[in-house]
Design an enzyme around this catalytic site. Structure first.
Site, PDB file in Angstrom:
ATOM      1  N   SER A 240       0.827  -1.380   0.020  1.00 29.11           N
ATOM      2  CA  SER A 240      -0.035   0.140  -0.040  1.00 29.11           C
ATOM      3  C   SER A 240       0.882   1.285   0.037  1.00 29.11           C
ATOM      4  CB  SER A 240      -0.992  -0.054   1.439  1.00 29.11           C
ATOM      5  OG  SER A 240      -1.906  -1.063   1.228  1.00 29.11           O
TER       6      SER A 240
ATOM      7  N   ASP B 274       3.202 -10.826   5.081  1.00 27.42           N
ATOM      8  CA  ASP B 274       3.650 -10.713   3.893  1.00 27.42           C
ATOM      9  C   ASP B 274       4.488 -11.957   3.373  1.00 27.42           C
ATOM     10  OD1 ASP B 274       2.794  -7.971   3.834  1.00 27.42           O
ATOM     11  OD2 ASP B 274       4.527  -7.547   5.218  1.00 27.42           O
TER      12      ASP B 274
ATOM     13  N   ARG C  61       9.893   0.696   6.096  1.00 30.95           N
ATOM     14  CA  ARG C  61       8.676   1.126   5.891  1.00 30.95           C
ATOM     15  C   ARG C  61       8.127   1.997   6.954  1.00 30.95           C
ATOM     16  NH1 ARG C  61       3.435  -1.711   3.327  1.00 30.95           N
ATOM     17  NH2 ARG C  61       1.678  -0.410   4.325  1.00 30.95           N
TER      18      ARG C  61
ATOM     19  N   LYS D  38      -6.163   3.232   6.505  1.00 29.99           N
ATOM     20  CA  LYS D  38      -5.554   3.669   5.160  1.00 29.99           C
ATOM     21  C   LYS D  38      -5.855   5.077   5.103  1.00 29.99           C
ATOM     22  CE  LYS D  38      -4.964  -0.722   3.602  1.00 29.99           C
ATOM     23  NZ  LYS D  38      -3.268  -0.931   3.274  1.00 29.99           N
TER      24      LYS D  38
ATOM     25  N   ASP E 112      -7.413  -5.502   1.500  1.00 28.43           N
ATOM     26  CA  ASP E 112      -6.092  -5.640   1.925  1.00 28.43           C
ATOM     27  C   ASP E 112      -6.339  -5.936   3.510  1.00 28.43           C
ATOM     28  OD1 ASP E 112      -3.260  -5.654   1.636  1.00 28.43           O
ATOM     29  OD2 ASP E 112      -3.305  -3.788   3.089  1.00 28.43           O
TER      30      ASP E 112
ATOM     31  N   HIS F 209      -5.596 -10.012   4.694  1.00 31.40           N
ATOM     32  CA  HIS F 209      -4.579 -10.354   5.712  1.00 31.40           C
ATOM     33  C   HIS F 209      -4.787 -11.173   6.927  1.00 31.40           C
ATOM     34  CE1 HIS F 209      -1.426  -8.214   3.835  1.00 31.40           C
ATOM     35  NE2 HIS F 209      -1.543  -6.926   3.943  1.00 31.40           N
TER      36      HIS F 209
ATOM     37  N   ASP G 245      -4.242  -0.553  -5.539  1.00 35.49           N
ATOM     38  CA  ASP G 245      -2.592  -0.244  -5.067  1.00 35.49           C
ATOM     39  C   ASP G 245      -1.874  -1.665  -5.162  1.00 35.49           C
ATOM     40  OD1 ASP G 245      -4.118  -1.378  -2.885  1.00 35.49           O
ATOM     41  OD2 ASP G 245      -2.982  -0.199  -1.624  1.00 35.49           O
ATOM     42  N   HIS G 246      -2.673  -2.798  -4.919  1.00 35.66           N
ATOM     43  CA  HIS G 246      -1.948  -3.900  -5.162  1.00 35.66           C
ATOM     44  C   HIS G 246      -2.965  -5.040  -4.910  1.00 35.66           C
ATOM     45  CE1 HIS G 246      -2.280  -4.601  -0.913  1.00 35.66           C
ATOM     46  NE2 HIS G 246      -1.844  -3.330  -0.657  1.00 35.66           N
TER      47      HIS G 246
ATOM     48  N   HIS H  73       0.296 -10.223   0.205  1.00 39.15           N
ATOM     49  CA  HIS H  73      -0.090  -9.881  -1.118  1.00 39.15           C
ATOM     50  C   HIS H  73      -0.030 -10.572  -2.255  1.00 39.15           C
ATOM     51  CE1 HIS H  73       0.664  -5.271   0.952  1.00 39.15           C
ATOM     52  NE2 HIS H  73      -0.368  -6.028   1.382  1.00 39.15           N
TER      53      HIS H  73
END
Length: 560
Positions: free
Chosen positions: A75, A167, A286, A361, A429, A433, A470-471, A501
């Protein structure tokens, strides 16, 4: 400062606003089995797609500034790319290059970390996400820093592990612990002592973001700093114990643990509490899930929880997590310098903008979309709206706040107050997850209802609706064998959930009911430019607003 955009005399500006809907974590699945997006009844999205020009955009790897096309998008980089209209090398690539060239270890921040520990005789503590997912961190970076610390004469290193399962594989913690323990054993000798000291799941301790749940950070502080928590002899024992006690628990939710051993009095004591004179490196690159633990270490006036004993340490982040506030004060690698964002151009051109999402977000449609910049370019032209997220497991509220977001957007569209509205629906998202398939389907269908509501208001106002993501994530909910493509199964014969993702492309749909002859046909793939990445969204929106995109922006999807 940028100059105002030039108006495009060949484009008839629409009566209503351009509305950018970002369906976070929604892509086109590669496999039929496990594609919760395709498995959902997305009647409104399907109807819009059928009558609109649409294409697929790349949202991972080099298309968003990551080192290779084996790297999944996320993201942060996705919103960076959409907001700045170009591709910048991102955290993972910058850190890897800095280590490869030695620039990190020649920098002032690293020197201060090492010299402080050597001078005090204390430890260097590394806190961060314990995986090679390359979204927030990478274990190769941690290993390189441990080796360098030993080389430069540091005597003691302690690692505070935040298990991933998000991830990377949802129950892969031991696949990282065992080889890493072997690595530490190789490095440790009579003059160097490196060990795992504490940890827990990333969604249980330390890695909160946007102030959604400060209790996570408080638990992390107690474990990492004070060594307060359930004690185990090593990280493996902690993981195995929690898995036995809490059937079905995945790595991101593992409870906190402290590694302890008997002291001189025979009483177990933590091996890695952080003391005065120690150095601390938060090795996530990040920013969003790094700011809160950084605040706990750095801020003098801090009121989020009682820190108790606050050790005097030399603290550094892997990167600068907030370029405007200059947080942290000390960092090892400079972040990408992102300039000339879409938001800055629109402000300079007098475009009135609304950015809105829920807490999870909110920072993505503001901070990341604006090139890692806190605040607004023009207070008079921009409104940012945050809708507070529920603090519950997302699988229990898979609809999240999508209806609340839609309610406010539907008021804003016909109000005449805004030319450009951007919003993020986090469902695909955040629920993706969790790995709970039924919840993901519920989240998709809940979001689809809101897209249908928004589309109707856009049509009534004479606006344009741009739908993208975004993904990928919810489009790839099962683990698959890389060679055969077969679904990986758990011992009980059920599919093994995938919580990370995907590498799949994402939609770009232009719903323009008031449009005339701007498109070759009314709908269909081929009506838009192909083979682009999500960085093309910026130029696309600028064109739909009636302006000519900057010459250095990546090409728009519009054929004009």
């Amino acid at each position: 400062m940028v100059e105002a955009l030039k108006k495009n005399p060949n484009w008839k500006k629409r009566k209503g606003p351009v509305v950018l809907v970002i369906m976070d974590g929604v892509g086109y699945g590669k496999y039929k089995e496990g594609d919760a997006v395709a498995d959902s009844k997305m009647n409104h999205l399907d109807a819009i797609t059928a009558k609109s020009p649409h294409t697929k955009l790349k949202a991972h790897g080099k298309a968003v500034g990551l080192p290779s096309d084996d790297d999944m998008g996320n993201s942060e980089v996705g919103h960076n790319a959409m907001g700045c209209g170009r591709v910048f090398n991102q955290g993972a690539a910058l850190v890897s290059k800095s280590i490869e060239t030695g620039a990190m270890f020649q920098g002032q921040a690293w020197k201060e970390i090492v010299e402080n520990a050597k001078k005090s005789g204390g430890a260097v503590h590394f806190i961060g996400l314990f995986s090679d997912g390359n979204v927030h961190s990478h274990l190769d970076h941690l290993k390189a820093m441990i080796k360098q610390a030993k080389k430069e004469g540091v005597k003691k290193v302690r690692i505070h592990t935040l298990f991933d399962g998000r991830d990377v594989g949802e129950t892969s913690a031991l696949e990282y612990i065992d080889p890493f323990e072997a690595f530490l054993k190789e490095q440790s000798d009579g003059s160097f002592d490196a060990r795992i000291a504490s940890g827990g799941g990333r969604m249980w301790i330390t890695m909160d973001r946007y102030g959604a749940d400060w209790s996570m950070v408080e638990r992390g502080w107690a474990v990492h700093v004070h060594g307060e928590g359930r004690q185990f002899k090593n990280a493996r024992e902690a993981v195995e114990t929690y898995r036995k006690e809490i059937p079905g628990i995945i790595d991101q939710d593992l409870k906190e643990f402290v590694v302890a051993e008997n002291g001189p009095t025979g009483t177990p004591a933590p091996i890695g509490a952080i003391e005065d004179g120690d150095s601390v490196v938060y090795f996530n690159f990040r920013g969003d899930r790094s700011l809160e633990i950084t605040a706990a270490f750095e801020e003098e006036k801090f009121d989020k929880f009682d820190r108790g004993r606050r050790p005097k340490v030399c603290y550094a982040g892997m990167m600068e997590y907030d370029g405007d506030a200059h947080v942290p004060k000390r960092y090892l690698v400079s972040p990408p310098s992102i300039d000339k964002t879409m938001g800055e151009y629109l402000a300079a051109s007098g475009v009135r903008t609304l950015a809105i999402s829920e807490t999870q977000k909110y920072g993505h449609v503001t901070y990341f979309f604006n090139g890692n910049r806190t605040g607004k370019f023009d207070e008079k032209l921009e409104d940012f709206v945050e809708i507070k997220s529920d603090v519950v497991p997302f699988e229990q509220r898979p609809w999240m706040k999508c209806a609340d977001i839609a309610d406010q957007v539907m008021e804003a569209i016909p109000s005449g107050k805004y030319d450009f509205i951007r919003l993020n629906f986090p469902n695909g998202d955040m629920v993706g997850h969790t790995g709970v398939y039924q919840a993901v389907v519920c989240s998709m269908e809940a979001m689809d209802l809101q897209i249908g509501r928004i589309a109707k208001v856009v049509e009534g106002a004479g606006g344009v609706l741009v739908i993208t993501a975004d993904h990928g994530n919810s489009d790839d909910m099962y683990e698959h064998d890389k060679k055969t493509g077969a679904v990986s199964l758990k011992p009980d014969g059920t599919p093994k959930a995938k919580t990370s993702h995907s590498l799949n492309p994402v939609p770009c749909i232009i719903y323009d009911p008031a449009g005339g002859n701007e498109y070759p046909h009314k709908a269909g793939e081929g009506d838009l430019n192909e083979g682009l990445g999500i960085s093309s969204i910026a130029a696309t929106c600028i064109q739909l607003l009636g302006f000519i995109p900057p010459v250095d922006y990546d090409r728009s999807v519009l054929k004009m």
